[in-house]
Design an enzyme around this catalytic site. Structure first.
Site, PDB file in Angstrom:
ATOM      1  N   THR A 272       0.857  -1.186   0.000  1.00 61.01           N
ATOM      2  CA  THR A 272       0.000   0.000   0.000  1.00 61.01           C
ATOM      3  C   THR A 272       0.891   1.233   0.000  1.00 61.01           C
ATOM      4  OG1 THR A 272      -1.791  -1.132   1.134  1.00 61.01           O
ATOM      5  CG2 THR A 272      -1.815   1.254   1.254  1.00 61.01           C
ATOM      6  N   PHE A 274       1.251   5.151   0.745  1.00 57.03           N
ATOM      7  CA  PHE A 274       0.674   6.216   1.574  1.00 57.03           C
ATOM      8  C   PHE A 274       1.282   7.549   1.158  1.00 57.03           C
ATOM      9  CE2 PHE A 274       0.297   2.344   3.976  1.00 57.03           C
ATOM     10  CZ  PHE A 274      -0.890   2.462   4.670  1.00 57.03           C
TER      11      PHE A 274
END
Ligand code: PEP
Ligand code: MN
Length: 667
Positions: A272, A274
């Protein structure tokens, strides 16, 4: 007993020495940055990093430490050093306490990402959990916190649209990014069989990333919840053993839950990304590799998006992301989010952005910020070897101009430059030489782990292993199937080696492609056209082996099937052809290599193992093959060839593989 206590004590003092050394190294990294500042040298010097790692590997070997361990440990250390050097250039005031807002509570993935990003300054950083992503943005805008941290995309579940929509209206800048490997765990109150779980709570994104795992559990319901760490608390409060949560291992430790199963994400490489948001844009030193993000809208006229993208092309700007989102209140009109390499502080980029303004209806620069370096420092094989590889010669023959006929896309006439295929950071094709090695078939966890470790140790770059074996006799070992594939993937992950495995039927392409980095089409299937079409629809590179009785034309036409279906990542592999000669299993057709190099732009490999059929012939054939200029080798190895369930007689012993690698790379 005394002995045990004493040894434990000694280990503790070694650990303390390691910690001291790490702290000292960090201090020195701080001094380096000051020196670099004065000299104006770049922050990242990959050449030096590679050399440093290669020297450490050599020294480690002298002390009985394997290359894999040394590489893993020093990746982290070098990464930490680069990170703190970058933060230094970001003008990050270390003395002042900083507050970082994130969505969720302690233990949420966002907080883990934040801790990673601000690692060098954790003692001066406070994390503030809020309920929604919008509140994260508001907290920064209102000055309640200095930074906000939001997830923006996940490699499996895709973009987080809400964040893009918030960014379009927020008065904030992106000042950094962090990429977190997300390893989801199933957590429960107590160890119970997975089949007894009835409800699983987590953030919708985490549930989406583990959809297949959850779907396999009988009578189990996915329960969307505000965030993964809150889901852990929910499970704690429920006091019900049939309720579980998907969250990080850290959250399990923090809140005292049991890990029922690790790594339950559907995709092996689950990352992921960010973004770090702040009120003011970062002024990033141009020596730091940067990414720039912007939002733009183009007029509703034909070719307007193309005009904008062409402009980026003219400025040689490498686009890493293009996303479209509907413009609120304007049905079927879109704005575009772009990420590209570069820093608006550079002249070239600022000029491009200025021109972009003139061909768009609106444009907002979200920020230029240091790129998270996922391309890890890995000593190239050439560096590991004491001598650099010879630069590749131009093809001996002039490229054949074959336009029409049974293949086009595969021909040099269609594409003059060599095709380069990147698999997990390994470049295949062009200059450089890649070795793929492993057993003929995956036989057990122990066997494939031993092979993977040895391949890595010797500098091999990809791990092979058959799980679905095309055997001449139906009574021979047919491979371990998906169970073997899981073991192969696990070993590949453990030793950071992309994996290659054969796929036998069109129906298996999609499920095998979920694990395999490269799909192999075996010699016996080179003209299985429905299989070729199916791998042609996959996104995975394909290693296409030459059929035992195929001509160059037939070989390239088989590749054409894959290219024609849209998959341009084909690697050809010469593995010997059938002739009247029976002294070898097949006859290695080395003449095919320079011929193929003149006819096609595709990478070409040689498999001396299946050609020879006898292990003692493999090294001489591999060296001969190396001399005719392919882009790499595929070699079979086995920890105990006598016990191999398939192709034992041709498997190199580990020592022989090390000898081959030394000879190839002249170590
Ligand atoms: C293999 O690579 O394991 C294999 C079966 O090879 P081929 O298709 O070349 O016989
Ligand atoms: Mn084999």
């Amino acid at each position: 007993m005394d002995d045990l206590e004493k040894i434990r004590g000694d280990i503790t003092s070694v650990d303390e020495r390691i910690l001291k050394a790490l702290a000292e190294r960090r201090k020195l990294a701080g001094k380096i940055i000051e020196a670099k500042d004065q000299l104006g040298s770049p922050i990242r010097d990959s050449g030096r990093e590679e050399q440093l790692l290669a020297n450490l590997i050599a020294k480690g070997r002298g002390q009985g430490l394997d290359a894999h361990l040394v590489t893993r440990v020093f990746h982290e250390i070098i990464d930490d050093s680069i990170r703190s050097q970058q933060l230094h250039l970001l003008d990050y005031d270390k003395s002042e306490l900083k507050r970082i807002a994130f969505q969720g509570i302690e233990g949420a993935y966002s907080e883990l990402a934040g801790k990673k990003y601000f690692a060098p300054y954790l003692d001066k950083t406070v994390f503030v959990g809020v309920d929604t992503l919008e509140q994260v943005v508001n907290a920064v805008e209102d000055g309640d916190v200095e930074y906000g941290l939001v997830p923006v995309e996940n490699t499996a579940a895709g973009s987080i649209n809400e964040v893009y929509d918030l960014l379009s209206i927020a008065q904030l800048s992106i000042v950094g990014e962090e990429v977190l490997r997300v390893e989801h765990c199933l957590l429960g109150l107590e160890e119970v069989p997975l089949a007894s779980i009835r409800q699983i709570y987590s953030h919708p994104q985490a549930l989406a990333e583990c959809m297949k795992f959850v779907a396999k559990l009988p009578n189990c319901q996915a329960m969307p919840y505000t965030d993964s760490a809150m889901a852990v608390l929910k499970v704690k409060d429920a006091k019900d053993r049939s309720v579980a949560a998907i969250a990080s291992e850290e959250a399990a430790k923090l809140y005292g839950l049991k890990v029922l199963r690790r790594n339950i994400e559907d995709q092996q490489n689950n990352f992921t990304r960010f973004l770090i948001l702040a009120k003011k844009p970062a002024v990033v030193d141009v020596r730091i590799p940067c990414r720039t993000s912007l939002i733009m809208a183009t007029s509703h006229e034909e070719g307007s998006l193309l005009q904008a993208l062409t402009l980026l092309h003219e400025y040689k700007i490498n686009l890493s992301k293009l996303e479209s989102r509907p413009i609120p209140g304007m049905p079927f009109q879109y704005m575009f989010y772009l990420d590209f390499e570069g820093n608006t502080a550079e002249e070239r980029i600022s000029r491009a952005v200025a021109q972009l303004r003139s061909v768009t209806t609106s444009l907002k620069v979200l920020g230029s910020y240091p790129t998270e370096h996922r391309a890890k420092t890995a000593p190239r094989i050439e560096v590991l070897a004491s001598r650099l590889a010879e630069p590749e010669e131009a093809p001996a023959q002039a490229p054949a101009k074959k336009e029409s006929g049974s293949y086009k896309l595969a021909s040099r006439a269609h594409k003059a430059d060599d095709t380069i295929i990147t698999v997990g950071g390994v470049r295949i094709g062009g200059a450089g030489f890649v070795v793929i090695a492993g057993p003929c078939a995956v036989e057990s966890r122990e066997q494939i782990h031993k092979c993977a470790r040895y391949v890595k140790e010797c500098g091999g770059q990809l791990l092979r292993g058959g799980c679905f074996k095309p055997r001449t006799s139906p009574y021979s070992f047919q491979g371990m199937g998906f169970e073997g594939l899981e073991l192969l993937a696990e070993a590949g992950k453990e030793y950071d080696l992309p994996i290659v495995t054969e796929v036998l039927s069109p129906a298996d392409v999609e499920p095998v492609a979920r694990y395999a980095d490269v799909l192999q089409i075996g010699a016996r299937n080179m003209q299985n056209f429905s299989l070729l079409s199916e791998v042609g629809r996959s996104n995975r590179p394909v290693l296409l082996k030459r059929g035992m009785m195929s001509t160059m034309e037939e070989f390239l036409s088989a590749a054409e099937y894959i290219l024609d279906r849209g998959n341009h990542q084909v690697i050809l592999c010469e593995r010997g052809i059938r002739t009247f000669e029976t002294a070898t299993r097949n006859t290695l057709d080395l003449g095919s290599i320079p011929i193929l190099k003149s006819l096609t732009h595709l990478p070409i490999f040689v498999d001396p193992s299946h050609a020879a059929g006898k292990r003692d012939l493999v090294i001489p054939l591999a060296l001969a093959a190396h001399a005719v200029g392919p882009h790499g080798l595929v070699v079979e190895i086995h920890p105990e060839p006598e016990k191999a369930l398939s192709d034992g007689p041709q498997a190199l012993r580990f020592g022989q593989f090390a000898e081959l690698m030394r000879k190839i790379y002249q170590c």
